[in-house]
Scaffold this motif. Structure first.
Motif, PDB file in Angstrom:
ATOM      1  N   THR A 312       0.826  -1.207   0.000  1.00  0.00           N
ATOM      2  CA  THR A 312       0.000   0.000   0.000  1.00  0.00           C
ATOM      3  C   THR A 312       0.864   1.263   0.000  1.00  0.00           C
ATOM      4  N   PRO A 313       0.536   2.271  -0.805  1.00  0.00           N
ATOM      5  CA  PRO A 313      -0.497   2.342  -1.838  1.00  0.00           C
ATOM      6  C   PRO A 313      -0.120   1.507  -3.061  1.00  0.00           C
ATOM      7  N   THR A 314      -0.914   0.491  -3.350  1.00  0.00           N
ATOM      8  CA  THR A 314      -0.568  -0.502  -4.359  1.00  0.00           C
ATOM      9  C   THR A 314      -0.357   0.112  -5.730  1.00  0.00           C
ATOM     10  N   ARG A 315      -1.085   1.177  -6.051  1.00  0.00           N
ATOM     11  CA  ARG A 315      -0.996   1.751  -7.398  1.00  0.00           C
ATOM     12  C   ARG A 315       0.396   2.253  -7.735  1.00  0.00           C
ATOM     13  N   PHE A 316       1.257   2.427  -6.728  1.00  0.00           N
ATOM     14  CA  PHE A 316       2.612   2.915  -6.989  1.00  0.00           C
ATOM     15  C   PHE A 316       3.610   1.785  -7.220  1.00  0.00           C
ATOM     16  N   TYR A 317       3.119   0.571  -7.409  1.00  0.00           N
ATOM     17  CA  TYR A 317       4.033  -0.541  -7.682  1.00  0.00           C
ATOM     18  C   TYR A 317       4.864  -0.295  -8.937  1.00  0.00           C
ATOM     19  N   LYS A 318       4.330   0.513  -9.892  1.00  0.00           N
ATOM     20  CA  LYS A 318       5.067   0.763 -11.135  1.00  0.00           C
ATOM     21  C   LYS A 318       6.432   1.368 -10.862  1.00  0.00           C
ATOM     22  N   THR A 319       6.541   2.155  -9.795  1.00  0.00           N
ATOM     23  CA  THR A 319       7.820   2.779  -9.468  1.00  0.00           C
ATOM     24  C   THR A 319       8.878   1.724  -9.185  1.00  0.00           C
ATOM     25  N   GLY A 320       8.517   0.713  -8.407  1.00  0.00           N
ATOM     26  CA  GLY A 320       9.463  -0.357  -8.120  1.00  0.00           C
ATOM     27  C   GLY A 320       9.802  -1.192  -9.344  1.00  0.00           C
TER      28      GLY A 320
END
Length: 383
Positions: A312-320
């Motif tokens: 969480t916030p899951t939507r920022f997984y793209k950064t990783g």
């Protein structure tokens, strides 16, 4: 050789990186599962843009990464959430991405499916939502790619109940020239999709979702479920009409869902298979031999990294995901469209590096270490 990484409370800890990557190589096509990796886009780091500007994409690096995935036998799920649809990549950029990637897939013989949404409009009536979907469906079909009907923010806002979803999706499925994949993206990935399928009650929403499929089973190749709820996915999977596939989008529980049970299994369409591509492909080839335990032995250890990236916030997984692509040498910089490289903290990056390195994901561990040290120095961590 060691590297100092920030830990809990800001204290630095010493980590000893691997010296050799995991040995993987391209192989034969998969036989037991259909597997797509949702792929990220590579930003143009020299473009003079702001976070709210249209996306500036490095097309050569973006397409090179897709060739990397295809070389390992993976399909590419294009212009999806992982490509920052609605989080830096607008419809104009997504349309160009679809055209270019579909042409590249044809030239190399790679499998591709592309996201169809409504992001050319911010909101609108049901008729306007249908028209937006139709425009994107036409483009994807003209490109020669398979269509993935994505969840729509505009439809979530315009629909008054389940009947509106049944009408809109029924209309689109009747129009589709080939079977499509239906995508249910949960609100943990996009808060604007809360209450999708006409209800915040997931049981009621599931019934509506299945009603759409039951009315048009010949037009639905499969479904992608991204709810991070293994029990619900298994329940949906068991209720699908014969011949309709379930593509897991569960980046927390994919290993067990792909392995399956005595009543069935899931195929895969996953954002985590962007950084895991070669390792995931190797695991599926082991599964192709009937060795379920060998598959689990390879893939289970990756779940910790995935859960970290998708926290969480899951939507920022793209950064990783993009961070790991940079460390792995798939791009020369850590810049993202929309400036999204700022969406995670330094301790988050440090843990991602350590977990990925421990799995042997970096083809050149020394390069990954040097790039990690460069990032650390920007944040004031001297080695």
């Amino acid at each position: 050789m060691t590297i100092r990484l920030p830990g809990a409370g800001g204290a630095l800890r010493t980590y000893e990186p691997r010296t050799e990557p995991l040995a993987v190589s391209p192989g034969t096509p998969f036989t037991s599962r259909t597997v797509f990796s949702a792929a990220h886009v590579v930003a143009d780091p020299f473009a003079d843009v702001s976070p709210d500007s249209p996306a500036a994409v490095d097309w050569d690096a973006t397409l090179a990464f897709r060739r990397h995935l295809w070389s390992h036998g993976l399909g590419v799920a294009e212009a999806m959430d992982t490509a920052q649809r609605g989080m830096g990549l607008d419809w104009a950029g997504a349309a160009e991405l679809i055209r270019r990637s579909a042409a590249e897939a044809t030239s190399v013989g790679g499998r591709i499916a592309c996201g169809v949404g409504t992001d050319q409009i911010a909101s609108g009536s049901l008729a306007e939502v249908r028209a937006a979907y139709e425009e994107q469906l036409a483009l994807v079909e003209e490109s020669g790619a398979q269509a993935i009907l994505m969840a729509s923010r505009a439809l979530a806002a315009a629909a008054s109940g389940p009947e509106d979803y049944l009408e809109v999706y029924g209309h689109l499925l009747r129009q589709a020239s080939e079977p499509v994949v239906l995508h249910w993206l949960g609100p943990m990935f996009d808060p604007a999709l809360e209450g999708y399928w006409g209800s915040a009650d997931l049981d009621a929403a599931t019934d509506t979702f299945l009603d759409v499929i039951a009315a048009h089973p010949d037009k639905v190749d499969g479904i992608k479920v991204s709810l991070l709820d293994a029990r619900r996915e298994i329940d949906i999977r068991r209720r699908l009409p014969k011949g309709v596939r379930c593509y897991t989008g569960d980046d927390f529980n994919y290993s067990e869902l792909i392995a399956g049970d005595e009543q069935g299994f899931s195929h895969a369409l996953l954002g985590i298979f962007d950084p895991l591509g070669p390792l995931a492909a190797q695991a599926v080839r082991v599964l192709d031999t009937g060795d379920v335990q060998g598959f689990r032995d390879l893939l289970d250890p990756t779940v910790g990294l995935s859960r970290h990236l998708f926290q969480t916030p899951t939507r920022f997984y793209k950064t990783g995901v993009v961070f790991l692509a940079w460390l792995a040498g798939h791009q020369t910089h850590f810049t993202m469209v929309g400036g999204l490289q700022s969406a995670r903290s330094l301790p988050h990056f440090a843990t991602a590096y350590e977990l990925a390195d421990g799995l042997g994901l970096f083809p050149d561990p020394k390069l990954a270490e040097e790039r990690m040290k460069t990032l650390l120095s920007v944040y004031g961590v001297n080695q």
